[in-house]
Write a protein that holds these residues in place. Structure first.
Motif, PDB file in Angstrom:
ATOM      1  N   ARG A  57      41.783  37.987  24.383  1.00 15.81           N
ATOM      2  CA  ARG A  57      40.932  38.987  25.023  1.00 15.81           C
ATOM      3  C   ARG A  57      40.407  38.494  26.375  1.00 15.81           C
ATOM      4  NH1 ARG A  57      42.991  42.760  22.434  1.00 15.81           N
ATOM      5  NH2 ARG A  57      42.495  42.933  20.258  1.00 15.81           N
ATOM      6  N   LEU A  58      40.023  37.244  26.451  1.00 11.51           N
ATOM      7  CA  LEU A  58      39.432  36.715  27.680  1.00 11.51           C
ATOM      8  C   LEU A  58      40.348  35.760  28.427  1.00 11.51           C
ATOM      9  CD1 LEU A  58      35.838  36.036  26.310  1.00 11.51           C
ATOM     10  CD2 LEU A  58      36.644  38.027  27.577  1.00 11.51           C
ATOM     11  N   ALA A  59      41.351  35.258  27.764  1.00  7.29           N
ATOM     12  CA  ALA A  59      42.252  34.277  28.377  1.00  7.29           C
ATOM     13  C   ALA A  59      43.330  34.976  29.189  1.00  7.29           C
ATOM     14  CB  ALA A  59      42.903  33.417  27.302  1.00  7.29           C
ATOM     15  N   LYS A  60      43.808  34.286  30.208  1.00  6.45           N
ATOM     16  CA  LYS A  60      44.955  34.751  30.977  1.00  6.45           C
ATOM     17  C   LYS A  60      46.212  34.276  30.265  1.00  6.45           C
ATOM     18  CE  LYS A  60      42.777  36.370  34.622  1.00  6.45           C
ATOM     19  NZ  LYS A  60      42.806  37.747  34.999  1.00  6.45           N
ATOM     20  N   ILE A  61      47.215  35.133  30.198  1.00  4.23           N
ATOM     21  CA  ILE A  61      48.463  34.794  29.520  1.00  4.23           C
ATOM     22  C   ILE A  61      49.537  34.524  30.574  1.00  4.23           C
ATOM     23  CG2 ILE A  61      50.252  35.588  27.930  1.00  4.23           C
ATOM     24  CD1 ILE A  61      47.490  35.127  26.633  1.00  4.23           C
ATOM     25  N   ALA A  62      50.115  33.329  30.515  1.00  4.78           N
ATOM     26  CA  ALA A  62      51.190  32.941  31.429  1.00  4.78           C
ATOM     27  C   ALA A  62      52.492  32.843  30.651  1.00  4.78           C
ATOM     28  CB  ALA A  62      50.873  31.595  32.077  1.00  4.78           C
ATOM     29  N   VAL A  63      53.573  33.157  31.337  1.00  7.09           N
ATOM     30  CA  VAL A  63      54.887  33.030  30.722  1.00  7.09           C
ATOM     31  C   VAL A  63      55.774  32.227  31.664  1.00  7.09           C
ATOM     32  CG1 VAL A  63      55.700  35.241  31.624  1.00  7.09           C
ATOM     33  CG2 VAL A  63      56.770  34.294  29.608  1.00  7.09           C
ATOM     34  N   ALA A  64      56.536  31.308  31.081  1.00  4.22           N
ATOM     35  CA  ALA A  64      57.444  30.457  31.858  1.00  4.22           C
ATOM     36  C   ALA A  64      58.648  30.137  30.983  1.00  4.22           C
ATOM     37  CB  ALA A  64      56.744  29.168  32.275  1.00  4.22           C
ATOM     38  N   GLY A  65      59.767  29.907  31.636  1.00 12.22           N
ATOM     39  CA  GLY A  65      60.967  29.530  30.903  1.00 12.22           C
ATOM     40  C   GLY A  65      61.896  30.701  30.679  1.00 12.22           C
ATOM     41  N   GLY A  66      63.092  30.590  31.183  1.00  8.18           N
ATOM     42  CA  GLY A  66      64.089  31.622  30.969  1.00  8.18           C
ATOM     43  C   GLY A  66      63.901  32.863  31.823  1.00  8.18           C
ATOM     44  N   ILE A  67      63.068  32.768  32.845  1.00  8.92           N
ATOM     45  CA  ILE A  67      62.814  33.931  33.689  1.00  8.92           C
ATOM     46  C   ILE A  67      63.776  33.916  34.868  1.00  8.92           C
ATOM     47  CG2 ILE A  67      61.130  35.153  35.095  1.00  8.92           C
ATOM     48  CD1 ILE A  67      58.986  33.825  33.294  1.00  8.92           C
ATOM     49  N   SER A  68      64.481  35.015  35.027  1.00 10.32           N
ATOM     50  CA  SER A  68      65.465  35.155  36.100  1.00 10.32           C
ATOM     51  C   SER A  68      65.564  36.634  36.452  1.00 10.32           C
ATOM     52  CB  SER A  68      66.826  34.635  35.640  1.00 10.32           C
ATOM     53  OG  SER A  68      67.324  35.459  34.591  1.00 10.32           O
ATOM     54  N   LEU A  69      66.447  36.954  37.372  1.00 10.87           N
ATOM     55  CA  LEU A  69      66.647  38.361  37.721  1.00 10.87           C
ATOM     56  C   LEU A  69      67.079  39.188  36.514  1.00 10.87           C
ATOM     57  CD1 LEU A  69      68.303  38.394  41.251  1.00 10.87           C
ATOM     58  CD2 LEU A  69      66.185  39.517  40.555  1.00 10.87           C
ATOM     59  N   SER A  70      67.812  38.570  35.615  1.00 11.81           N
ATOM     60  CA  SER A  70      68.307  39.324  34.455  1.00 11.81           C
ATOM     61  C   SER A  70      67.251  39.519  33.365  1.00 11.81           C
ATOM     62  CB  SER A  70      69.545  38.651  33.869  1.00 11.81           C
ATOM     63  OG  SER A  70      69.225  37.386  33.357  1.00 11.81           O
ATOM     64  N   THR A  71      66.144  38.784  33.424  1.00  8.82           N
ATOM     65  CA  THR A  71      65.115  38.906  32.382  1.00  8.82           C
ATOM     66  C   THR A  71      63.769  39.406  32.893  1.00  8.82           C
ATOM     67  OG1 THR A  71      64.414  36.600  32.650  1.00  8.82           O
ATOM     68  CG2 THR A  71      66.149  37.043  31.022  1.00  8.82           C
TER      69      THR A  71
ATOM     70  N   VAL B 273      50.333  35.890  34.353  1.00  7.53           N
ATOM     71  CA  VAL B 273      50.962  34.939  35.264  1.00  7.53           C
ATOM     72  C   VAL B 273      52.430  34.797  34.877  1.00  7.53           C
ATOM     73  CG1 VAL B 273      50.948  32.557  36.101  1.00  7.53           C
ATOM     74  CG2 VAL B 273      48.788  33.661  35.506  1.00  7.53           C
ATOM     75  N   VAL B 274      53.298  34.816  35.871  1.00 10.08           N
ATOM     76  CA  VAL B 274      54.730  34.602  35.645  1.00 10.08           C
ATOM     77  C   VAL B 274      55.143  33.388  36.465  1.00 10.08           C
ATOM     78  CG1 VAL B 274      57.045  35.555  35.918  1.00 10.08           C
ATOM     79  CG2 VAL B 274      55.152  37.053  35.275  1.00 10.08           C
ATOM     80  N   ILE B 275      55.747  32.405  35.806  1.00  6.97           N
ATOM     81  CA  ILE B 275      56.189  31.178  36.469  1.00  6.97           C
ATOM     82  C   ILE B 275      57.710  31.132  36.425  1.00  6.97           C
ATOM     83  CG2 ILE B 275      56.092  28.658  36.451  1.00  6.97           C
ATOM     84  CD1 ILE B 275      53.401  29.044  34.835  1.00  6.97           C
ATOM     85  N   VAL B 276      58.318  31.134  37.593  1.00 11.71           N
ATOM     86  CA  VAL B 276      59.774  31.098  37.678  1.00 11.71           C
ATOM     87  C   VAL B 276      60.180  29.750  38.256  1.00 11.71           C
ATOM     88  CG1 VAL B 276      61.833  32.199  38.605  1.00 11.71           C
ATOM     89  CG2 VAL B 276      59.816  33.578  38.087  1.00 11.71           C
ATOM     90  N   GLY B 277      61.037  29.041  37.559  1.00 12.01           N
ATOM     91  CA  GLY B 277      61.518  27.739  38.025  1.00 12.01           C
ATOM     92  C   GLY B 277      63.028  27.746  38.125  1.00 12.01           C
ATOM     93  N   GLY B 278      63.681  27.489  37.006  1.00 11.65           N
ATOM     94  CA  GLY B 278      65.135  27.417  36.965  1.00 11.65           C
ATOM     95  C   GLY B 278      65.822  28.697  37.385  1.00 11.65           C
ATOM     96  N   GLY B 279      65.137  29.825  37.251  1.00  8.49           N
ATOM     97  CA  GLY B 279      65.707  31.105  37.652  1.00  8.49           C
ATOM     98  C   GLY B 279      65.943  31.213  39.153  1.00  8.49           C
ATOM     99  N   LEU B 280      65.389  30.268  39.897  1.00  7.66           N
ATOM    100  CA  LEU B 280      65.584  30.243  41.350  1.00  7.66           C
ATOM    101  C   LEU B 280      66.723  29.324  41.765  1.00  7.66           C
ATOM    102  CD1 LEU B 280      61.868  30.149  42.517  1.00  7.66           C
ATOM    103  CD2 LEU B 280      63.389  32.132  42.355  1.00  7.66           C
ATOM    104  N   LYS B 281      67.350  28.682  40.797  1.00  7.95           N
ATOM    105  CA  LYS B 281      68.473  27.788  41.100  1.00  7.95           C
ATOM    106  C   LYS B 281      69.743  28.613  41.281  1.00  7.95           C
ATOM    107  CE  LYS B 281      66.522  23.775  38.833  1.00  7.95           C
ATOM    108  NZ  LYS B 281      66.648  22.818  37.749  1.00  7.95           N
ATOM    109  N   THR B 282      69.822  29.244  42.427  1.00  5.07           N
ATOM    110  CA  THR B 282      70.965  30.080  42.779  1.00  5.07           C
ATOM    111  C   THR B 282      71.459  29.626  44.154  1.00  5.07           C
ATOM    112  OG1 THR B 282      69.640  31.744  43.928  1.00  5.07           O
ATOM    113  CG2 THR B 282      69.932  32.042  41.553  1.00  5.07           C
TER     114      THR B 282
END
Length: 70
Positions: free
Chosen positions: A13-27, A38-47
């Motif tokens: 309810r009060l916390a911010k939810i972040a997601v990381a891992g497996g995020i790319s243009l296809s997901t 929050v969305v954290i993109v790392g490996g999805g930028l390895k293009t």
């Protein structure tokens, strides 16, 4: 990971939810529909064109946040 995101959004309810891992243009569209804070993109930028990929991911996020179809 998607089910975990859904569960976290239901219970946090009060916390911010972040997601990381497996995020790319296809997901990114599926992820953004679940409305993480929050969305954290790392490996999805390895293009061949990481700057362009980042721009496209950002565009998808902005469009989905507005509720508009891509």
């Amino acid at each position: 990971p998607l089910e975990e995101l859904r569960a976290a959004k239901k219970t946090a309810r009060l916390a911010k939810i972040a997601v990381a891992g497996g995020i790319s243009l296809s997901t990114i569209d599926t992820i953004v529909k679940e409305k993480p804070d929050v969305v954290i993109v790392g490996g999805g930028l390895k293009t061949d064109t990481p700057h362009r990929t980042a721009e496209l991911i950002k565009r998808h996020m902005e469009r989905n946040a507005d509720g508009n179809a891509i």
